[in-house]
Design an enzyme around this catalytic site. Structure first.
Site, PDB file in Angstrom:
ATOM      1  N   ASP A 173     -41.129  -8.212  28.500  1.00 15.40           N
ATOM      2  CA  ASP A 173     -40.557  -6.880  28.263  1.00 15.40           C
ATOM      3  C   ASP A 173     -41.341  -6.272  27.119  1.00 15.40           C
ATOM      4  O   ASP A 173     -41.513  -6.899  26.075  1.00 15.40           O
ATOM      5  CB  ASP A 173     -39.071  -7.011  27.888  1.00 15.40           C
ATOM      6  CG  ASP A 173     -38.395  -5.673  27.651  1.00 15.40           C
ATOM      7  OD1 ASP A 173     -38.718  -4.700  28.367  1.00 15.40           O
ATOM      8  OD2 ASP A 173     -37.532  -5.607  26.753  1.00 15.40           O
ATOM      9  N   ASP A 191     -41.409  -2.858  24.860  1.00 19.67           N
ATOM     10  CA  ASP A 191     -40.688  -1.633  24.526  1.00 19.67           C
ATOM     11  C   ASP A 191     -41.359  -0.917  23.358  1.00 19.67           C
ATOM     12  O   ASP A 191     -41.774  -1.563  22.384  1.00 19.67           O
ATOM     13  CB  ASP A 191     -39.244  -1.955  24.127  1.00 19.67           C
ATOM     14  CG  ASP A 191     -38.397  -2.469  25.288  1.00 19.67           C
ATOM     15  OD1 ASP A 191     -38.771  -2.255  26.459  1.00 19.67           O
ATOM     16  OD2 ASP A 191     -37.351  -3.083  25.010  1.00 19.67           O
ATOM     17  N   ARG A 199     -43.404  -8.735  36.219  1.00 24.02           N
ATOM     18  CA  ARG A 199     -42.036  -8.381  35.833  1.00 24.02           C
ATOM     19  C   ARG A 199     -41.288  -7.808  37.013  1.00 24.02           C
ATOM     20  O   ARG A 199     -41.757  -6.877  37.658  1.00 24.02           O
ATOM     21  CB  ARG A 199     -42.081  -7.332  34.706  1.00 24.02           C
ATOM     22  CG  ARG A 199     -40.765  -6.643  34.392  1.00 24.02           C
ATOM     23  CD  ARG A 199     -39.952  -7.414  33.402  1.00 24.02           C
ATOM     24  NE  ARG A 199     -38.654  -6.807  33.169  1.00 24.02           N
ATOM     25  CZ  ARG A 199     -38.362  -6.004  32.159  1.00 24.02           C
ATOM     26  NH1 ARG A 199     -39.291  -5.683  31.285  1.00 24.02           N
ATOM     27  NH2 ARG A 199     -37.152  -5.525  31.993  1.00 24.02           N
ATOM     28  N   ARG A 218     -36.622 -12.353  32.051  1.00 23.82           N
ATOM     29  CA  ARG A 218     -37.836 -11.613  32.376  1.00 23.82           C
ATOM     30  C   ARG A 218     -39.067 -12.307  31.817  1.00 23.82           C
ATOM     31  O   ARG A 218     -39.004 -12.937  30.762  1.00 23.82           O
ATOM     32  CB  ARG A 218     -37.775 -10.164  31.887  1.00 23.82           C
ATOM     33  CG  ARG A 218     -37.757  -9.944  30.380  1.00 23.82           C
ATOM     34  CD  ARG A 218     -36.403 -10.058  29.721  1.00 23.82           C
ATOM     35  NE  ARG A 218     -35.406  -9.211  30.332  1.00 23.82           N
ATOM     36  CZ  ARG A 218     -35.242  -7.937  29.987  1.00 23.82           C
ATOM     37  NH1 ARG A 218     -35.948  -7.399  29.032  1.00 23.82           N
ATOM     38  NH2 ARG A 218     -34.318  -7.219  30.583  1.00 23.82           N
TER      39      ARG A 218
END
Ligand code: ATP
Ligand code: MG
Ligand code: MG
Length: 171
Positions: free
Chosen positions: A101, A103, A89, A98
């Site tokens: 990701d 989160d 990344r 990307r």
């Protein structure tokens, strides 16, 4: 039984729109299965989602996983960032393309507001690409800051960007 006994339930959002996004999400799930002091319990289906914010880029694959973890939220964030870095990344464009990701959406019922960590994730209630997979796993989970269930957030959602179910999830 042991896995039922310790730790906090956390929901993690995954997204990719580069280098075969579905394969990248599966790869990330493989890494998440090996996070220390943690057990990957379930994953959602994969969803094909229209980019939000920066719309001139490829569609994403998004999913959510449920992890039971004895790590602190901060330690968990460090593990997620290590996986992002391992997978190459780079952060060039905010909200841009990307490879992966990861989160933290929810970490038990904790509310954290620090410079580099906000939990629940600060945008989750505004994003259909988050709430559809999260709803599949945990419609009754409560957003601790709003005191509203995921089902309730999803019903109130204004985001009209497209989110298409790709296939049924399994762990
Ligand atoms: P968004 O946060 O809008 O989804 P993004 O995921 O593309 O954007 P990143 O570049 O992945 O943003 O992360 C930027 C910073 O967000 C990270 O360095 C991290 O410290 C911070 N951050 C704050 N809260 C969280 C969270 N709940 N999960 C992951 N990262 C978080
Ligand atoms: Mg994000
Ligand atoms: Mg992120």
């Amino acid at each position: 039984l042991a896995e039922l006994m310790n730790g906090i339930i956390s929901f993690i959002g995954l997204g990719s729109n580069m280098d075969d996004p579905q394969a990248r999400c599966l790869e990330a799930i493989g890494h998440l299965e090996k996070v220390k002091k943690s057990t990957l319990l379930r994953r959602s289906s994969f969803y094909r989602t229209e980019p939000v914010g920066l719309t001139n880029q490829d569609w994403f694959i998004n999913a959510v996983v449920e992890l039971r973890t004895a790590l602190s939220a901060r330690e968990l964030l460090a593990e997620l960032q290590a996986i992002e870095n391992l997978m190459g990344r780079s952060r060039i464009v905010k909200w841009g393309p990307r490879v992966i990701d990861l989160d933290i959406l929810l970490y038990g019922q904790e509310i954290i507001e620090e410079a580099d960590l906000t939990v629940p994730h600060r945008e989750m209630h505004k994003r259909r690409f988050v709430l559809e997979p999260l709803y599949e796993l945990a419609p009754y989970a409560i957003h601790p800051a709003f005191g509203v269930s995921v089902a309730g957030l999803r019903k109130r959602l204004g985001d009209v960007s497209r989110v298409e179910l790709l296939n049924k999830g399994q762990v």
